[in-house]
Design a protein around this motif. Structure first.
Motif, PDB file in Angstrom:
ATOM      1  N   ARG A  81      -7.813   3.128 -18.773  1.00 40.63           N
ATOM      2  CA  ARG A  81      -7.856   3.666 -17.402  1.00 40.63           C
ATOM      3  C   ARG A  81      -9.020   4.644 -17.322  1.00 40.63           C
ATOM      4  NH1 ARG A  81      -4.654   4.090 -12.810  1.00 40.63           N
ATOM      5  NH2 ARG A  81      -4.655   6.147 -11.822  1.00 40.63           N
ATOM      6  N   ARG A  92     -10.892  11.062  -5.479  1.00 36.20           N
ATOM      7  CA  ARG A  92      -9.870  10.145  -4.959  1.00 36.20           C
ATOM      8  C   ARG A  92     -10.510   9.266  -3.892  1.00 36.20           C
ATOM      9  NH1 ARG A  92      -5.729   8.811  -1.753  1.00 36.20           N
ATOM     10  NH2 ARG A  92      -3.749   8.468  -2.789  1.00 36.20           N
ATOM     11  N   LEU A 126      -6.685  -1.337  -9.973  1.00 35.00           N
ATOM     12  CA  LEU A 126      -7.266  -0.077  -9.518  1.00 35.00           C
ATOM     13  C   LEU A 126      -6.322   0.562  -8.530  1.00 35.00           C
ATOM     14  CD1 LEU A 126      -8.724   0.009  -6.404  1.00 35.00           C
ATOM     15  CD2 LEU A 126     -10.117  -1.688  -7.488  1.00 35.00           C
ATOM     16  N   ASP A 127      -6.476   1.846  -8.382  1.00 36.48           N
ATOM     17  CA  ASP A 127      -5.787   2.584  -7.340  1.00 36.48           C
ATOM     18  C   ASP A 127      -6.753   3.637  -6.835  1.00 36.48           C
ATOM     19  OD1 ASP A 127      -5.659   4.786  -9.156  1.00 36.48           O
ATOM     20  OD2 ASP A 127      -3.685   4.168  -9.858  1.00 36.48           O
ATOM     21  N   ALA A 128      -6.294   4.589  -6.079  1.00 38.51           N
ATOM     22  CA  ALA A 128      -7.173   5.595  -5.494  1.00 38.51           C
ATOM     23  C   ALA A 128      -7.804   6.503  -6.538  1.00 38.51           C
ATOM     24  CB  ALA A 128      -6.401   6.438  -4.481  1.00 38.51           C
ATOM     25  N   GLU A 129      -7.212   6.566  -7.727  1.00 36.57           N
ATOM     26  CA  GLU A 129      -7.643   7.519  -8.741  1.00 36.57           C
ATOM     27  C   GLU A 129      -8.488   6.933  -9.863  1.00 36.57           C
ATOM     28  OE1 GLU A 129      -6.892  10.702  -8.265  1.00 36.57           O
ATOM     29  OE2 GLU A 129      -5.582  10.319  -6.556  1.00 36.57           O
ATOM     30  N   ILE A 133      -7.594  -5.389  -3.977  1.00 34.08           N
ATOM     31  CA  ILE A 133      -7.614  -5.229  -5.432  1.00 34.08           C
ATOM     32  C   ILE A 133      -7.980  -6.551  -6.095  1.00 34.08           C
ATOM     33  CG2 ILE A 133      -6.202  -4.692  -7.464  1.00 34.08           C
ATOM     34  CD1 ILE A 133      -4.623  -2.757  -5.586  1.00 34.08           C
ATOM     35  N   MET A 153       0.836  -1.178   0.000  1.00 32.23           N
ATOM     36  CA  MET A 153       0.000   0.000   0.000  1.00 32.23           C
ATOM     37  C   MET A 153       0.882   1.242   0.000  1.00 32.23           C
ATOM     38  SD  MET A 153      -3.432  -0.096   2.397  1.00 32.23           S
ATOM     39  CE  MET A 153      -2.494  -0.503   3.812  1.00 32.23           C
ATOM     40  N   ALA A 210      -0.300   6.564  -3.105  1.00 32.31           N
ATOM     41  CA  ALA A 210      -0.988   6.568  -4.394  1.00 32.31           C
ATOM     42  C   ALA A 210      -2.078   5.507  -4.454  1.00 32.31           C
ATOM     43  CB  ALA A 210       0.013   6.355  -5.520  1.00 32.31           C
ATOM     44  N   ASN A 211      -1.901   4.419  -3.699  1.00 25.82           N
ATOM     45  CA  ASN A 211      -2.882   3.343  -3.730  1.00 25.82           C
ATOM     46  C   ASN A 211      -3.151   2.851  -2.318  1.00 25.82           C
ATOM     47  OD1 ASN A 211      -4.627   1.330  -4.339  1.00 25.82           O
ATOM     48  ND2 ASN A 211      -3.307   0.308  -5.801  1.00 25.82           N
TER      49      ASN A 211
END
Length: 104
Positions: free
Chosen positions: A67, A73, A48-51, A12, A1, A4-5
């Motif tokens: 993407r 966020r 995936l990530d926070a964005e 995930i 973690m 950014a994520n």
């Protein structure tokens, strides 16, 4: 973690498994309507990530990365479901389709 994520690999993996198993058609609709790939014939969630949520879409027989950004966020796992549903509804609207009634 990382900053950014905020989501660990097991979260995930669980989200990807759920999307690719229970919402495979939604992944395709999202890539077609919001991911700039209107001619995609298949799609799977790849991360995936926070964005954003990431997919691999099949376009003209070739896998291409897609993407699709979230509306904000994300910081908590519970936000992922709401964003996936929003993406699906917005993609349906962009494609002129009626979303499933249970897409909330």
């Amino acid at each position: 973690m990382s900053a950014a994520n905020p989501f660990p690999p097991e979260v995930i993996a669980a989200v990807m498994r759920h999307m690719n198993t229970d919402h495979a058609d939604d992944c395709l609709v999202i890539c077609q309507g919001l991911g700039g790939q209107p001619t995609a014939t298949a799609a799977t969630m790849s991360g995936l990530d926070a964005e954003a949520m990431e997919f691999l879409a099949v376009v003209d027989g070739t896998e291409v990365p897609v993407r699709v950004p979230f509306s904000e966020r994300l910081v908590e796992r519970r936000q992922i479901r709401a964003e996936a549903a929003r993406m699906y509804r917005e993609a349906c609207a962009a494609l002129g389709r009626t979303p499933r009634p249970d897409a909330s």
